[in-house]
Design a protein around this motif. Structure first.
Motif, mmCIF file in Angstrom:
data_model
loop_
_atom_site.group_PDB
_atom_site.id
_atom_site.type_symbol
_atom_site.label_atom_id
_atom_site.label_comp_id
_atom_site.label_asym_id
_atom_site.label_seq_id
_atom_site.Cartn_x
_atom_site.Cartn_y
_atom_site.Cartn_z
ATOM 1 N N ILE A 159 61.081 3.836 77.225
ATOM 2 C CA ILE A 159 61.134 5.219 76.746
ATOM 3 C C ILE A 159 61.390 6.161 77.910
ATOM 4 N N TRP A 160 62.388 7.033 77.713
ATOM 5 C CA TRP A 160 62.733 8.077 78.668
ATOM 6 C C TRP A 160 62.766 9.426 77.966
ATOM 7 N N THR A 161 62.871 10.479 78.775
ATOM 8 C CA THR A 161 63.028 11.830 78.238
ATOM 9 C C THR A 161 64.167 12.537 78.965
ATOM 10 N N VAL A 162 64.689 13.544 78.313
ATOM 11 C CA VAL A 162 65.617 14.508 78.905
ATOM 12 C C VAL A 162 65.135 15.873 78.432
ATOM 13 N N CYS A 163 65.125 16.850 79.339
ATOM 14 C CA CYS A 163 64.740 18.207 78.950
ATOM 15 C C CYS A 163 65.777 19.189 79.487
ATOM 16 N N MET A 164 66.531 19.774 78.574
ATOM 17 C CA MET A 164 67.514 20.792 78.920
ATOM 18 C C MET A 164 66.755 22.105 79.108
ATOM 19 N N VAL A 190 59.020 7.715 80.816
ATOM 20 C CA VAL A 190 57.692 8.153 80.396
ATOM 21 C C VAL A 190 56.689 7.132 80.916
ATOM 22 N N ASP A 191 55.703 7.607 81.656
ATOM 23 C CA ASP A 191 54.664 6.735 82.204
ATOM 24 C C ASP A 191 53.570 6.508 81.164
ATOM 25 N N LYS A 225 66.512 -5.666 73.571
ATOM 26 C CA LYS A 225 66.015 -4.473 74.265
ATOM 27 C C LYS A 225 66.387 -3.225 73.485
ATOM 28 N N ARG A 226 65.500 -2.261 73.508
ATOM 29 C CA ARG A 226 65.729 -0.952 72.894
ATOM 30 C C ARG A 226 65.306 0.109 73.898
ATOM 31 N N TYR A 227 66.262 0.967 74.275
ATOM 32 C CA TYR A 227 66.011 2.071 75.200
ATOM 33 C C TYR A 227 66.073 3.361 74.401
ATOM 34 N N MET A 228 64.974 4.114 74.398
ATOM 35 C CA MET A 228 64.867 5.328 73.598
ATOM 36 C C MET A 228 64.726 6.538 74.520
ATOM 37 N N ILE A 229 65.609 7.515 74.326
ATOM 38 C CA ILE A 229 65.593 8.730 75.140
ATOM 39 C C ILE A 229 65.310 9.909 74.218
ATOM 40 N N TYR A 230 64.151 10.538 74.391
ATOM 41 C CA TYR A 230 63.756 11.699 73.601
ATOM 42 C C TYR A 230 64.272 12.952 74.295
ATOM 43 N N ALA A 237 56.211 14.141 75.365
ATOM 44 C CA ALA A 237 56.395 15.522 75.820
ATOM 45 C C ALA A 237 55.785 15.728 77.206
ATOM 46 N N GLU A 238 54.614 15.134 77.463
ATOM 47 C CA GLU A 238 54.013 15.234 78.793
ATOM 48 C C GLU A 238 54.925 14.619 79.845
ATOM 49 N N GLY A 239 55.567 13.511 79.493
ATOM 50 C CA GLY A 239 56.509 12.875 80.408
ATOM 51 C C GLY A 239 57.678 13.784 80.729
ATOM 52 N N ALA A 240 58.201 14.479 79.711
ATOM 53 C CA ALA A 240 59.312 15.412 79.921
ATOM 54 C C ALA A 240 58.890 16.557 80.842
ATOM 55 N N ILE A 241 57.721 17.105 80.607
ATOM 56 C CA ILE A 241 57.207 18.212 81.425
ATOM 57 C C ILE A 241 57.031 17.757 82.871
#
Length: 157
Positions: A9-14, A41-42, A81-86, A48-52
């Motif tokens: 799991i990863w994040t991106v924040c514009m 994301v750890d 494998k499944r890679y999810m980017i929120y 959301a905490e990971g994005a922040i």
């Protein structure tokens, strides 16, 4: 017997400021180009905490009031494998922009000019969706035999 599937799991924040967005000029490894802040994301932090946290680490800014924009996922059926980017967007931030981060130099870029910059294909594909109403879901199935993207579906809600 259930099969073992790996999830990451990863994040991106514009981060938006008027008609500009904050992008990092990433010039290392296989993922070069202008990208929004984000990362892994750890466990056990929330997404959301990971994005922040990632925005703070990569730009020096503290973001709040994230708006969920959508999910971008890669699935590799062969390797299970499944890679999810929120993906999030916000215009609510404080702090001073750092000069450089390990991910690249952060810069404010006009939204209208961003698509003309070198950008990873996956970022380019979803970039305009951050500024549309609603959310998106992009599902990419990896073609292991040809080492490239296979089927891609894009849904807007």
């Amino acid at each position: 017997m259930s099969e073992q599937i790996t999830y990451k799991i990863w994040t991106v924040c514009m981060v938006q400021k008027g008609d500009e967005v904050l992008l990092l000029n990433r010039q290392h490894d296989d993922f070069k180009g202008f990208i929004p802040p984000g990362g892994k994301v750890d466990f056990p932090e929330s997404i959301a905490e990971g994005a922040i946290r990632e925005v703070k680490e990569e730009t020096g800014l503290t973001v709040r009031n994230l708006v969920y924009k959508g999910l971008y996922e890669y699935v590799n059926p062969v390797r299970k494998k499944r890679y999810m980017i929120y993906n999030y967007i916000t215009d609510d931030f404080t702090g001073e922009l750092i000069e450089h981060s390990k991910e690249g130099k952060p810069s404010w870029i006009k939204i209208s000019e961003a698509m003309h910059l070198p950008m990873q294909h996956s970022i380019r594909r979803r970039f305009p969706l951050f500024f549309e109403e609603g959310t998106f879901e992009i599902h990419v199935e990896w073609d292991e035999a040809n080492n490239r993207e296979g089927d891609v579906s894009i849904k807007r809600t």
